[in-house]
Design a protein around this motif. Structure first.
Motif, PDB file in Angstrom:
ATOM      1  N   HIS A 223      48.550  19.850  48.035  1.00 50.36           N
ATOM      2  CA  HIS A 223      48.173  19.151  49.261  1.00 50.36           C
ATOM      3  C   HIS A 223      48.932  19.775  50.418  1.00 50.36           C
ATOM      4  N   CYS A 224      48.324  19.772  51.607  1.00 53.82           N
ATOM      5  CA  CYS A 224      48.973  20.297  52.807  1.00 53.82           C
ATOM      6  C   CYS A 224      48.917  19.248  53.898  1.00 53.82           C
ATOM      7  N   THR A 225      50.081  18.903  54.435  1.00 56.13           N
ATOM      8  CA  THR A 225      50.186  17.881  55.475  1.00 56.13           C
ATOM      9  C   THR A 225      49.750  18.447  56.823  1.00 56.13           C
ATOM     10  N   HIS A 226      48.867  17.728  57.484  1.00 58.90           N
ATOM     11  CA  HIS A 226      48.265  18.086  58.778  1.00 58.90           C
ATOM     12  C   HIS A 226      48.270  19.597  59.044  1.00 58.90           C
ATOM     13  N   LEU A 227      47.332  20.279  58.411  1.00 55.60           N
ATOM     14  CA  LEU A 227      47.169  21.723  58.534  1.00 55.60           C
ATOM     15  C   LEU A 227      47.221  22.168  59.993  1.00 55.60           C
ATOM     16  N   PHE A 228      47.936  23.264  60.233  1.00 54.12           N
ATOM     17  CA  PHE A 228      48.156  23.916  61.527  1.00 54.12           C
ATOM     18  C   PHE A 228      49.265  23.260  62.349  1.00 54.12           C
ATOM     19  N   ASN A 229      49.528  21.988  62.143  1.00 55.29           N
ATOM     20  CA  ASN A 229      50.577  21.309  62.898  1.00 55.29           C
ATOM     21  C   ASN A 229      51.858  21.273  62.076  1.00 55.29           C
ATOM     22  N   GLY A 230      52.980  21.642  62.702  1.00 56.87           N
ATOM     23  CA  GLY A 230      54.257  21.615  62.002  1.00 56.87           C
ATOM     24  C   GLY A 230      54.423  22.757  61.019  1.00 56.87           C
ATOM     25  N   MET A 231      53.904  23.939  61.337  1.00 56.36           N
ATOM     26  CA  MET A 231      54.044  25.097  60.453  1.00 56.36           C
ATOM     27  C   MET A 231      53.874  26.379  61.250  1.00 56.36           C
ATOM     28  N   ASN A 232      54.193  27.518  60.617  1.00 55.59           N
ATOM     29  CA  ASN A 232      54.043  28.796  61.292  1.00 55.59           C
ATOM     30  C   ASN A 232      52.562  29.071  61.584  1.00 55.59           C
ATOM     31  N   PRO A 233      52.272  29.779  62.670  1.00 59.05           N
ATOM     32  CA  PRO A 233      50.873  30.050  63.010  1.00 59.05           C
ATOM     33  C   PRO A 233      50.279  31.120  62.109  1.00 59.05           C
ATOM     34  N   LEU A 234      48.969  31.230  62.122  1.00 58.28           N
ATOM     35  CA  LEU A 234      48.302  32.300  61.390  1.00 58.28           C
ATOM     36  C   LEU A 234      48.714  33.653  61.965  1.00 58.28           C
ATOM     37  N   HIS A 235      48.939  34.623  61.070  1.00 61.29           N
ATOM     38  CA  HIS A 235      49.333  35.965  61.495  1.00 61.29           C
ATOM     39  C   HIS A 235      48.642  36.973  60.586  1.00 61.29           C
ATOM     40  N   GLN A 236      48.246  38.099  61.176  1.00 59.77           N
ATOM     41  CA  GLN A 236      47.444  39.062  60.424  1.00 59.77           C
ATOM     42  C   GLN A 236      48.231  39.820  59.352  1.00 59.77           C
ATOM     43  N   ARG A 237      49.561  39.882  59.460  1.00 58.88           N
ATOM     44  CA  ARG A 237      50.364  40.585  58.457  1.00 58.88           C
ATOM     45  C   ARG A 237      51.313  39.648  57.705  1.00 58.88           C
ATOM     46  N   ASN A 238      51.942  38.741  58.411  1.00 56.73           N
ATOM     47  CA  ASN A 238      52.875  37.808  57.778  1.00 56.73           C
ATOM     48  C   ASN A 238      52.138  36.536  57.389  1.00 56.73           C
ATOM     49  N   VAL A 239      51.579  36.561  56.210  1.00 56.14           N
ATOM     50  CA  VAL A 239      50.784  35.419  55.753  1.00 56.14           C
ATOM     51  C   VAL A 239      51.715  34.327  55.251  1.00 56.14           C
ATOM     52  N   GLY A 240      51.605  33.162  55.857  1.00 53.32           N
ATOM     53  CA  GLY A 240      52.452  32.047  55.460  1.00 53.32           C
ATOM     54  C   GLY A 240      51.639  30.865  54.979  1.00 53.32           C
ATOM     55  N   LEU A 241      52.225  29.685  55.124  1.00 53.19           N
ATOM     56  CA  LEU A 241      51.631  28.456  54.593  1.00 53.19           C
ATOM     57  C   LEU A 241      50.180  28.239  55.027  1.00 53.19           C
ATOM     58  N   PRO A 242      49.840  28.290  56.328  1.00 56.57           N
ATOM     59  CA  PRO A 242      48.449  27.995  56.690  1.00 56.57           C
ATOM     60  C   PRO A 242      47.449  28.992  56.123  1.00 56.57           C
ATOM     61  N   GLY A 243      47.804  30.280  56.126  1.00 54.49           N
ATOM     62  CA  GLY A 243      46.885  31.276  55.590  1.00 54.49           C
ATOM     63  C   GLY A 243      46.645  31.118  54.097  1.00 54.49           C
ATOM     64  N   ILE A 244      47.696  30.747  53.371  1.00 58.61           N
ATOM     65  CA  ILE A 244      47.556  30.556  51.925  1.00 58.61           C
ATOM     66  C   ILE A 244      46.709  29.323  51.602  1.00 58.61           C
ATOM     67  N   VAL A 245      47.005  28.190  52.228  1.00 53.75           N
ATOM     68  CA  VAL A 245      46.284  26.967  51.861  1.00 53.75           C
ATOM     69  C   VAL A 245      44.816  27.021  52.297  1.00 53.75           C
ATOM     70  N   LEU A 246      44.520  27.796  53.348  1.00 49.88           N
ATOM     71  CA  LEU A 246      43.120  27.952  53.753  1.00 49.88           C
ATOM     72  C   LEU A 246      42.303  28.676  52.694  1.00 49.88           C
ATOM     73  N   THR A 252      44.209  20.875  48.756  1.00 51.02           N
ATOM     74  CA  THR A 252      43.460  20.037  49.685  1.00 51.02           C
ATOM     75  C   THR A 252      44.259  19.938  50.986  1.00 51.02           C
ATOM     76  N   VAL A 253      43.565  19.961  52.115  1.00 51.15           N
ATOM     77  CA  VAL A 253      44.267  19.959  53.404  1.00 51.15           C
ATOM     78  C   VAL A 253      43.910  18.722  54.222  1.00 51.15           C
ATOM     79  N   GLU A 254      44.909  18.237  54.967  1.00 53.02           N
ATOM     80  CA  GLU A 254      44.683  17.199  55.970  1.00 53.02           C
ATOM     81  C   GLU A 254      44.367  17.864  57.305  1.00 53.02           C
ATOM     82  N   LEU A 255      43.504  17.230  58.071  1.00 54.00           N
ATOM     83  CA  LEU A 255      43.261  17.632  59.451  1.00 54.00           C
ATOM     84  C   LEU A 255      43.410  16.402  60.346  1.00 54.00           C
ATOM     85  N   ILE A 256      44.250  16.503  61.375  1.00 51.80           N
ATOM     86  CA  ILE A 256      44.323  15.436  62.374  1.00 51.80           C
ATOM     87  C   ILE A 256      43.082  15.568  63.247  1.00 51.80           C
ATOM     88  N   ILE A 257      42.283  14.519  63.314  1.00 50.82           N
ATOM     89  CA  ILE A 257      40.961  14.643  63.942  1.00 50.82           C
ATOM     90  C   ILE A 257      40.888  13.855  65.250  1.00 50.82           C
TER      91      ILE A 257
END
Length: 395
Positions: A223-246, A252-257
């Motif tokens: 599970h991923c808590t509020h995807l994109f918020n409270g984490m490193n941004p998407l980056h084309q070389r340094n793949v982190g939490l958001p890129g992996i969970v996508l 499963t990801v949460e989205l604040i709507i």
């Protein structure tokens, strides 16, 4: 003494089951269960039947908000000193089409968190007038201080397995999910503990890189808590939490709507990347939800709400005041989802992911949890929880 039988038929222009749409549909309920779903012509009217017919309206399963910090002046992290109590939160959520929610608590001192959880459990055991409090969401305290969000850095801690177990114990088997940062030492051991206690391990408030994120997922974090918020941004070389969970179908990801926390194109990106069942819409609402502008708090953090927009005195985003009845439509306008797919994100998906197998869909045998809304305005008209009408518009 034999319980009297209550049979009610709810009719609307169309039903969102949510897997498909049934035009001119009806839901027949007996006491707390759904016993039939289908077109209006398939139902016969007997003298014992209570009929509720709504024109220019649609009917959905009751919404389930699995990440909400408060509403109606009640703060889930400050049970003993909130302006109102849990029943106020329950009532206002019921008025907005929700039939279930997870009171969500944030980081604080260890003693304060334990005492608050015990008080929250006691409140959840009392009958509630609106939506049911069906689980507890703990957001912290094992988070990365660099991504603390509205939570005070002083309340965050390195992973302490004994304290984690104490938190779960204080929740008396009601804790359903806990957010942690995968890059912290002993994250794999925390995941093992959470999984063994039937608590979903959720990644968030984190600067985790590729290896740390994959290690956590391999260990059981799904599970991923509020995807994109409270984490490193998407980056084309340094793949982190958001890129992996996508791109990892195990998560499963949460989205604040609320239309503010996540840009519309990022909502679209998430909806393109994740499978239909892997998106859960959340409000991330605060105690200011359903309340006028003013000064409020989330746990130990003071927040200011102006024009319905919630932030700290330092200008950080601090939860929302937008509840699911208003927010879920952004999944259609921003994520380009169909009405059925958007509805699934706030009904069936949270029910399935959190093992609430008795709700989330309009199916015979499931709980009679449903909501009716006006077409065009999406104004809530009626909410039914376990067969009981908990909110009805007087207009």
């Amino acid at each position: 003494m034999k319980k009297s039988r209550v049979r009610r038929l709810y009719l609307a222009d169309y039903l969102i089951t949510p897997d498909h749409i049934i035009p001119n549909g009806g839901v027949l309920c007996e006491n707390d269960k759904i016993i039939a779903v289908g077109g209006m012509s398939g139902f016969s009217m007997d003298k014992e039947l209570e009929l509720f017919q709504f024109d220019n309206a649609y009917l959905t399963p009751g919404f389930i908000d699995t990440h909400i910090h408060g509403a109606g002046g009640f703060d889930c992290s400050r049970v003993l000193d909130s302006r109102n109590d849990l029943s106020a939160m329950s009532s206002i959520l019921g008025e907005r089409g929700a039939t279930g929610f997870f009171p969500t608590v944030v980081s604080d001192t260890p003693d304060a968190m334990i005492a608050n959880l015990r008080a929250l459990v006691a409140a959840m055991k009392e009958p509630l007038p609106g939506a049911d409090a069906v689980g507890i969401n703990i957001e912290g305290p094992f988070l990365n201080p660099e991504k603390s969000g509205a939570q005070p850095r002083t309340s965050l801690r390195e992973i302490d397995l004994k304290f984690a177990a104490d938190l779960i114990d204080a929740g008396e088997n009601m804790v359903k999910v806990m957010t942690f940062a995968p890059e912290l030492a002993n994250a794999d051991k925390l995941i093992e503990l959470l999984v063994s206690r039937n608590v979903i391990a959720s990644m968030g408030h984190s600067l985790a890189g590729e290896k740390e994120t994959l290690r956590a997922i391999d260990a059981g974090a799904n599970h991923c808590t509020h995807l994109f918020n409270g984490m490193n941004p998407l980056h084309q070389r340094n793949v982190g939490l958001p890129g992996i969970v996508l791109t990892d179908d195990r998560v499963t990801v949460e989205l604040i709507i609320d239309g503010r926390h996540v840009h519309s194109r990022m909502v679209d990106l998430a909806c393109r990347c994740k499978t239909l069942r892997q998106i859960i819409g959340i409000s991330d609402g605060t105690m200011a939800s359903g309340m006028p502008d003013g000064a409020y708090h989330i746990g130990p953090s003071e927040i200011i709400v102006k024009d319905g927009f919630s932030q700290t005195s330092a200008g950080k985003l601090a939860g929302t005041t937008t509840m699911l009845d208003a927010g879920w439509h952004s999944l259609m306008s921003c994520g380009h989802l169909s009405e059925t797919k958007a509805a699934q994100a706030v009904t069936r998906n949270p029910a399935e992911h959190f093992n609430l197998s008795d709700r989330g869909q309009l199916l015979p045998g499931l709980r009679a949890d449903l909501a009716i809304f006006e077409r065009g305005t999406n104004r809530p008209l009626l909410t039914v929880r376990r067969g009981e009408i908990i909110s009805k518009s007087l207009d």
